[in-house]
Design a protein around this motif. Structure first.
Motif, short mmCIF file in Angstrom:
data_model
loop_
_atom_site.label_atom_id
_atom_site.label_comp_id
_atom_site.label_asym_id
_atom_site.label_seq_id
_atom_site.Cartn_x
_atom_site.Cartn_y
_atom_site.Cartn_z
N UNK A 83 0.78 29.88 -4.56
CA UNK A 83 1.20 30.44 -5.84
C UNK A 83 1.68 31.88 -5.66
N UNK A 84 2.71 32.25 -6.44
CA UNK A 84 3.16 33.64 -6.52
C UNK A 84 3.14 34.04 -7.99
N UNK A 85 3.20 35.35 -8.25
CA UNK A 85 2.98 35.85 -9.61
C UNK A 85 4.01 36.92 -9.97
N UNK A 86 4.02 37.31 -11.26
CA UNK A 86 4.92 38.36 -11.69
C UNK A 86 4.34 39.08 -12.90
N UNK A 87 4.76 40.34 -13.09
CA UNK A 87 4.35 41.15 -14.23
C UNK A 87 5.53 41.37 -15.16
N UNK A 115 1.16 45.29 -4.00
CA UNK A 115 1.83 44.20 -4.71
C UNK A 115 2.04 42.98 -3.81
N UNK A 116 2.28 43.23 -2.52
CA UNK A 116 2.38 42.11 -1.57
C UNK A 116 1.05 41.36 -1.51
N UNK A 117 -0.04 42.13 -1.39
CA UNK A 117 -1.37 41.52 -1.32
C UNK A 117 -1.67 40.69 -2.57
N UNK A 118 -1.10 41.09 -3.72
CA UNK A 118 -1.28 40.35 -4.96
C UNK A 118 -0.24 39.24 -5.13
N UNK A 119 0.71 39.16 -4.17
CA UNK A 119 1.76 38.14 -4.17
C UNK A 119 2.64 38.21 -5.41
N UNK A 120 3.01 39.42 -5.81
CA UNK A 120 3.95 39.59 -6.91
C UNK A 120 5.39 39.47 -6.39
N UNK A 121 6.18 38.70 -7.08
CA UNK A 121 7.57 38.46 -6.66
C UNK A 121 8.35 39.77 -6.51
N UNK A 122 8.17 40.69 -7.45
CA UNK A 122 8.96 41.91 -7.47
C UNK A 122 8.59 42.92 -6.39
N UNK A 123 7.56 42.64 -5.60
CA UNK A 123 7.25 43.55 -4.49
C UNK A 123 8.46 43.74 -3.59
N UNK A 124 9.28 42.69 -3.47
CA UNK A 124 10.43 42.75 -2.58
C UNK A 124 11.48 43.74 -3.08
N UNK A 125 11.62 43.88 -4.41
CA UNK A 125 12.58 44.84 -4.95
C UNK A 125 12.15 46.27 -4.66
N UNK A 126 10.85 46.52 -4.73
CA UNK A 126 10.33 47.83 -4.34
C UNK A 126 10.71 48.13 -2.88
N UNK A 137 8.16 43.71 -17.29
CA UNK A 137 8.88 44.90 -16.83
C UNK A 137 8.22 46.19 -17.32
N UNK A 138 7.56 46.13 -18.47
CA UNK A 138 6.89 47.33 -18.99
C UNK A 138 5.78 47.79 -18.06
N UNK A 139 5.08 46.85 -17.48
CA UNK A 139 4.00 47.18 -16.56
C UNK A 139 4.56 47.81 -15.28
N UNK A 140 5.69 47.29 -14.84
CA UNK A 140 6.34 47.87 -13.66
C UNK A 140 6.84 49.29 -13.95
N UNK A 141 7.39 49.49 -15.14
CA UNK A 141 7.89 50.82 -15.51
C UNK A 141 6.76 51.85 -15.49
N UNK A 142 5.62 51.48 -16.02
CA UNK A 142 4.46 52.37 -16.00
C UNK A 142 4.02 52.65 -14.58
N UNK A 143 3.99 51.61 -13.76
CA UNK A 143 3.57 51.77 -12.36
C UNK A 143 4.52 52.68 -11.60
N UNK A 144 5.83 52.52 -11.82
CA UNK A 144 6.83 53.35 -11.16
C UNK A 144 6.68 54.81 -11.58
N UNK A 145 6.44 55.05 -12.86
CA UNK A 145 6.30 56.43 -13.36
C UNK A 145 5.09 57.12 -12.74
N UNK A 146 3.97 56.43 -12.73
CA UNK A 146 2.74 57.00 -12.17
C UNK A 146 2.90 57.25 -10.68
N UNK A 163 -6.71 35.08 -11.90
CA UNK A 163 -6.94 36.47 -12.31
C UNK A 163 -6.44 37.43 -11.24
N UNK A 164 -5.46 38.29 -11.60
CA UNK A 164 -4.96 39.30 -10.66
C UNK A 164 -5.74 40.58 -10.81
#
Length: 211
Positions: A93-97, A145-156, A99-108, A210-211
């Motif tokens: 299984x892979x997962x995703x968040x 994010x890789x450890x959590x297997x989030x798809x968007x880790x690759x864009x980072x 975009x709002x959560x990613x925006x907050x993460x990028x800002x921090x 649960x992530x």
């Protein structure tokens, strides 16, 4: 004079030999991660330990600290992927968040990078202090994010790797420069491969994890 020259050549060969082995292991890690193989993490552990030595000798202090973190994350990633595999009952299984959560993460993360850059620029002899600090901060997050297997880790990683190409080329770390060129391509392939897997996964009823 001849002894000094001989020592310099020997040291250069040793450093670049270590860099080459670490590079090959790092490449193996990314390819195995793309395939969702848990064996990516042992390859990552060995690679990061070798790269820590290379980065320290190259005065890329943020990167040296980053690779120590990578070593710890390799152990966490191994454990986490095992847990996710058990929760998915043997599936991949892979997962995703959102975009709002990613925006907050990028800002921090960007703010944390500025703080690290200030420390490195004013209190150490680090080269590319501000830029190196940002790639360090975002690499920390992307590895998590890789450890959590989030798809968007690759864009980072696409953005991080592109910036690292410039830094390593300036430091004459040729194997690393070539590696990060490959990384950029692999990250793009990884994103589309994982996104396709995620879309297929979403077409069925997913097992809540649960992530």
């Amino acid at each position: 004079m001849n002894e000094l020259l001989s020592k310099l050549i020997t040291d250069w060969q040793l450093m670049h030999s270590v860099e080459l082995v670490a590079t090959l292991l790092a490449l193996a890690y990314v390819i195995l991660a793309l395939k969702q193989s848990i064996w990516c993490w042992p390859a990552a552990l060995l690679s990061t330990l070798l790269f820590t030595h290379v980065m320290w000798d190259s005065a890329l202090l943020s990167d040296a600290l980053l690779h120590l973190y990578y070593a710890g994350m390799a152990l966490y990633g191994w454990w986490r992927w095992q847990q996710l595999k058990l929760q998915a009952k043997g599936g991949r299984a892979v997962f995703e968040w959102a975009w709002q959560r990613h925006l907050l993460l990028i800002s921090v993360t960007a703010m944390a990078g500025l703080g690290l850059g200030y420390l490195m620029a004013n209190y150490t002899h680090a080269d590319f202090a501000w830029l190196d600090a940002q790639t360090t901060a975002f690499s920390i997050v992307a590895t998590w994010l890789v450890a959590k297997k989030l798809v968007s880790n690759w864009l980072y990683w696409v953005v991080i790797d592109a910036v690292c190409i410039f830094v390593y080329a300036q430091k004459h770390l040729y194997f690393l420069t070539a590696l990060f060129m490959l990384y950029t391509i692999i990250a793009l392939v990884g994103y589309f491969a994982w996104r396709s897997h995620y879309q297929l996964q979403q077409s069925s009823i997913p097992e809540p994890v649960q992530l």
